[in-house]
Motif scaffolding. Structure first.
Motif, PDB file in Angstrom:
ATOM      1  N   LEU A   6     -64.535 -18.637  22.186  1.00 47.80           N
ATOM      2  CA  LEU A   6     -64.980 -17.435  21.494  1.00 47.80           C
ATOM      3  C   LEU A   6     -63.846 -16.434  21.265  1.00 47.80           C
ATOM      4  O   LEU A   6     -63.981 -15.532  20.441  1.00 47.80           O
ATOM      5  N   LEU A   7     -62.750 -16.598  21.987  1.00 47.67           N
ATOM      6  CA  LEU A   7     -61.600 -15.718  21.808  1.00 47.67           C
ATOM      7  C   LEU A   7     -60.610 -16.371  20.846  1.00 47.67           C
ATOM      8  O   LEU A   7     -60.295 -17.549  20.988  1.00 47.67           O
ATOM      9  N   PRO A   8     -60.127 -15.623  19.870  1.00 47.44           N
ATOM     10  CA  PRO A   8     -59.189 -16.224  18.911  1.00 47.44           C
ATOM     11  C   PRO A   8     -57.844 -16.515  19.574  1.00 47.44           C
ATOM     12  O   PRO A   8     -57.415 -15.824  20.491  1.00 47.44           O
ATOM     13  N   ALA A   9     -57.196 -17.538  19.090  1.00 53.02           N
ATOM     14  CA  ALA A   9     -55.863 -17.876  19.573  1.00 53.02           C
ATOM     15  C   ALA A   9     -54.872 -16.849  19.039  1.00 53.02           C
ATOM     16  O   ALA A   9     -55.160 -16.100  18.099  1.00 53.02           O
ATOM     17  N   GLY A  10     -53.698 -16.816  19.622  1.00 51.76           N
ATOM     18  CA  GLY A  10     -52.683 -15.849  19.224  1.00 51.76           C
ATOM     19  C   GLY A  10     -52.313 -15.950  17.763  1.00 51.76           C
ATOM     20  O   GLY A  10     -52.141 -14.943  17.076  1.00 51.76           O
ATOM     21  N   TYR A  11     -52.184 -17.171  17.242  1.00 50.17           N
ATOM     22  CA  TYR A  11     -51.820 -17.325  15.834  1.00 50.17           C
ATOM     23  C   TYR A  11     -52.921 -16.817  14.911  1.00 50.17           C
ATOM     24  O   TYR A  11     -52.636 -16.378  13.798  1.00 50.17           O
ATOM     25  N   ASP A  12     -54.170 -16.883  15.331  1.00 55.37           N
ATOM     26  CA  ASP A  12     -55.256 -16.321  14.521  1.00 55.37           C
ATOM     27  C   ASP A  12     -55.120 -14.809  14.398  1.00 55.37           C
ATOM     28  O   ASP A  12     -55.352 -14.239  13.333  1.00 55.37           O
ATOM     29  N   ILE A  13     -54.756 -14.172  15.487  1.00 52.67           N
ATOM     30  CA  ILE A  13     -54.584 -12.717  15.474  1.00 52.67           C
ATOM     31  C   ILE A  13     -53.400 -12.341  14.595  1.00 52.67           C
ATOM     32  O   ILE A  13     -53.494 -11.436  13.759  1.00 52.67           O
TER      33      ILE A  13
END
Length: 85
Positions: A6-13
């Motif tokens: 449910l938490l986005p990965a760093g690259y998504d951010i």
């Protein structure tokens, strides 16, 4: 236990921030072009608008760095008097 799905990965951010920054840059450039439209010919305004939209990163930067300055210089009284000589 693995990563939380449910938490986005760093690259998504990072991708989201970069996308938002590019979108904001395009919007700022389009607003600036529309405010400078009186100083530009219709062909120049259309060209800058299309460049800002279809060349996402370089188009708005080019307008903000070069286009605004050129539009102001071409409409100044000094430039107009130099052109008439």
């Amino acid at each position: 236990m693995g990563p939380n799905p449910l938490l986005p990965a760093g690259y998504d951010i990072v991708w989201s921030v970069v996308s938002f920054a590019i979108l904001a840059l395009v919007v700022v450039a389009l607003v600036s072009i529309s405010r400078s439209a009186k100083l530009l010919t219709s062909t120049q305004a259309l060209t800058w608008t299309l460049v800002a939209i279809f060349v996402p990163m370089l188009g708005p930067i080019a307008w903000l760095a070069i286009g605004r300055r050129a539009a102001r210089l071409s409409s100044s009284p000094v430039a107009a008097s130099d052109a008439s000589d």
